[in-house]
Design an enzyme around this catalytic site. Structure first.
Site, PDB file in Angstrom:
ATOM      1  N   HIS A   1       0.821  -1.214   0.000  1.00 13.76           N
ATOM      2  CA  HIS A   1       0.000   0.000   0.000  1.00 13.76           C
ATOM      3  C   HIS A   1       0.860   1.271   0.000  1.00 13.76           C
ATOM      4  O   HIS A   1       0.399   2.335   0.391  1.00 13.76           O
ATOM      5  CB  HIS A   1      -0.981   0.001   1.168  1.00 13.76           C
ATOM      6  CG  HIS A   1      -2.095  -0.993   1.013  1.00 13.76           C
ATOM      7  ND1 HIS A   1      -3.332  -0.646   0.532  1.00 13.76           N
ATOM      8  CD2 HIS A   1      -2.134  -2.322   1.249  1.00 13.76           C
ATOM      9  CE1 HIS A   1      -4.103  -1.731   0.502  1.00 13.76           C
ATOM     10  NE2 HIS A   1      -3.382  -2.766   0.922  1.00 13.76           N
TER      11      HIS A   1
ATOM     12  N   ASP B   1       1.712  -3.321  -9.630  1.00 13.15           N
ATOM     13  CA  ASP B   1       1.383  -4.612 -10.237  1.00 13.15           C
ATOM     14  C   ASP B   1       1.659  -4.598 -11.734  1.00 13.15           C
ATOM     15  O   ASP B   1       2.236  -5.537 -12.292  1.00 13.15           O
ATOM     16  CB  ASP B   1      -0.082  -4.950 -10.002  1.00 13.15           C
ATOM     17  CG  ASP B   1      -0.395  -5.174  -8.537  1.00 13.15           C
ATOM     18  OD1 ASP B   1       0.543  -5.160  -7.717  1.00 13.15           O
ATOM     19  OD2 ASP B   1      -1.583  -5.342  -8.208  1.00 13.15           O
TER      20      ASP B   1
ATOM     21  N   GLY C   1      -4.014 -12.255  -4.474  1.00 16.94           N
ATOM     22  CA  GLY C   1      -3.085 -11.154  -4.258  1.00 16.94           C
ATOM     23  C   GLY C   1      -1.802 -11.290  -5.043  1.00 16.94           C
ATOM     24  O   GLY C   1      -0.789 -10.677  -4.705  1.00 16.94           O
TER      25      GLY C   1
ATOM     26  N   SER D   1      -1.786 -10.722  -8.383  1.00 17.22           N
ATOM     27  CA  SER D   1      -1.967  -9.817  -9.508  1.00 17.22           C
ATOM     28  C   SER D   1      -2.309 -10.513 -10.813  1.00 17.22           C
ATOM     29  O   SER D   1      -1.702 -10.274 -11.856  1.00 17.22           O
ATOM     30  CB  SER D   1      -0.728  -8.932  -9.699  1.00 17.22           C
ATOM     31  OG  SER D   1      -1.082  -7.766 -10.404  1.00 17.22           O
ATOM     32  N   SER D   2      -3.327 -11.353 -10.760  1.00 16.55           N
ATOM     33  CA  SER D   2      -3.831 -11.955 -11.992  1.00 16.55           C
ATOM     34  C   SER D   2      -4.388 -10.894 -12.926  1.00 16.55           C
ATOM     35  O   SER D   2      -4.304 -11.032 -14.155  1.00 16.55           O
ATOM     36  CB  SER D   2      -4.916 -12.984 -11.660  1.00 16.55           C
ATOM     37  OG  SER D   2      -5.970 -12.408 -10.908  1.00 16.55           O
ATOM     38  N   SER D   3      -4.938  -9.811 -12.386  1.00 10.65           N
ATOM     39  CA  SER D   3      -5.527  -8.766 -13.240  1.00 10.65           C
ATOM     40  C   SER D   3      -4.447  -8.032 -14.024  1.00 10.65           C
ATOM     41  O   SER D   3      -4.590  -7.812 -15.233  1.00 10.65           O
ATOM     42  CB  SER D   3      -6.352  -7.785 -12.402  1.00 10.65           C
ATOM     43  OG  SER D   3      -5.566  -7.180 -11.394  1.00 10.65           O
TER      44      SER D   3
END
Length: 389
Positions: free
Chosen positions: A40, A180, A131, A133-135
């Site tokens: 973050h 990411d 978490g 980061s597939s996106s």
């Protein structure tokens, strides 16, 4: 090409032939990532230390002469999604994955890049909701596909990452930072990458040869758009405004101690995590460069405590995983939650000689709230997005 890549390539290529009746002209990939430390901090213009991993997304693609995009995700039992590049972009409600495709390609078209339609087949092995980061992996693979098909030589990796981030912010609706996407674009085999999320400067940091990257999935699913991720970002922005700076990157620990009293206690804790985490990233990069896993482990433990107590993004299952792994690792490495929080994964850096004991401890001692064992991945620091064939 690794065995993993070969498997995914066969799935994507065969799917393209079966669905579209012809061979794909190109195969491209983009990796997922694990963040070793620096959570973050990215959307606060701070520092992060991720590495790309050998789990990712593969796209088999072929160009079209019209402006129609037809895309199928092999990992879902769903019909192909179809849309025109020159149409008004619409969200899909029956599934989430088409919105990442539509958002990225809408932005690429609206920015004036000379592209046309395409036939796309997507497959991947980044665990969903973990978490990892597939996106971003999907976004970068799509951009790499269009860069390759249409010769977009001015679309460099950093620009690709910026477009992918914008698509997720503006179309998907998640106010993610740049980490990411940038590590998926600029990963380097055998290295972690220190990223300055303000300047977008990247610096590869070599991983000691005998060090393992172990990821343990808690089996507690998480979703950034529907979680408190955006709330945490708003709290950080509130803290930055209090200090009169652009982002918490600009606040020193001394300023926080001196001038933080005027903040609501909850917002102060959020700010304290970010300010201290930025320094931990810089210290961790130096420790990793020196092969000092003892110091690195101490910094990872401090990071996890800060995420648990000040940022409040861990859950009991994650805390349990960290405790189990740290007991096995001792002072020869460390473990911490990784990713946006509220479930997902733990990352551990440890000597190869301790991997078997760590795996055995997880099998024996960990179960998710639903009674499931952890899913364990032994990963390698890998290259960023690129052409496979």
């Amino acid at each position: 090409m690794t065995t993993l890549d070969i498997t995914l390539c066969h799935t994507a290529a065969n799917g393209h032939h079966d669905v579209f009746g012809g061979l794909a002209t190109h195969l491209v990939q983009a990796p997922g990532r694990v963040n070793l430390i620096g959570e973050h901090t990215d959307y606060n213009d701070g520092f992060v230390l991720p590495c790309a991993i050998n789990h990712g997304t593969v796209v088999a693609c072929s160009p079209r002469t019209d402006l129609l995009v037809r895309v199928i995700a092999m990992d879902y039992l769903a019909a192909p999604d179809e849309f025109r590049l020159d149409g008004t972009p619409k969200h899909v409600t029956v599934a989430e994955w088409p919105n990442y495709v539509r958002g990225v390609l809408w932005l690429l078209w609206s920015e004036g890049y000379p592209i046309r339609g395409a036939n796309l087949v997507i497959t991947g092995d980044v665990p969903q909701g973990a978490g990892l980061s597939s996106s971003a992996s999907l976004e970068l693979a799509l951009l790499q596909a269009f860069k390759t098909m249409y010769g977009l030589t001015d679309l460099d990796p950093t620009r690709m990452a910026q477009l992918a981030q914008r698509a997720e912010n503006e179309f998907v609706g998640c106010k993610c930072g740049i980490m990411d996407q940038l590590i998926s674009a600029r990963g380097q085999a055998g290295h972690a990458v220190q990223i300055d999320c303000r300047s977008l400067e990247t610096r590869p940091v070599p991983m000691p040869a005998d060090t393992a990257v172990l990821i343990a999935h808690s089996r507690v699913r998480r979703g950034l758009v529907d979680s408190a991720y955006n709330e945490r970002r708003e709290q950080c922005e509130q803290a930055a405004a209090h200090f009169g700076v652009k982002a918490l990157r600009d606040v020193t620990p001394e300023q926080l101690a001196r001038d933080g009293a005027g903040l609501p206690p909850l917002v102060l804790r959020r700010a304290r995590h970010v300010v201290t985490e930025n320094q931990r990233v810089l210290d961790a990069s130096a420790a990793l460069q020196a092969g000092d896993l003892r110091t690195l482990g101490q910094l990872m433990a401090q990071s996890h405590d800060s995420m648990r107590d000040d940022f409040e993004i861990t859950v009991p299952a994650i805390d349990e995983l960290v405790a189990i792994l740290q007991e096995v690792i001792g002072d020869e490495g460390g473990a911490r939650m990784t990713g946006g929080g509220f479930g997902g994964c733990v990352v551990a850096l440890l000597p190869q000689a301790r991997v078997a004991a760590a795996q055995q401890a997880l099998v024996k001692r960990y179960r998710s709230p639903e009674g499931e064992p952890a899913l364990v991945y032994l990963c390698k620091a890998s290259d960023g997005a690129g052409l496979l064939g």
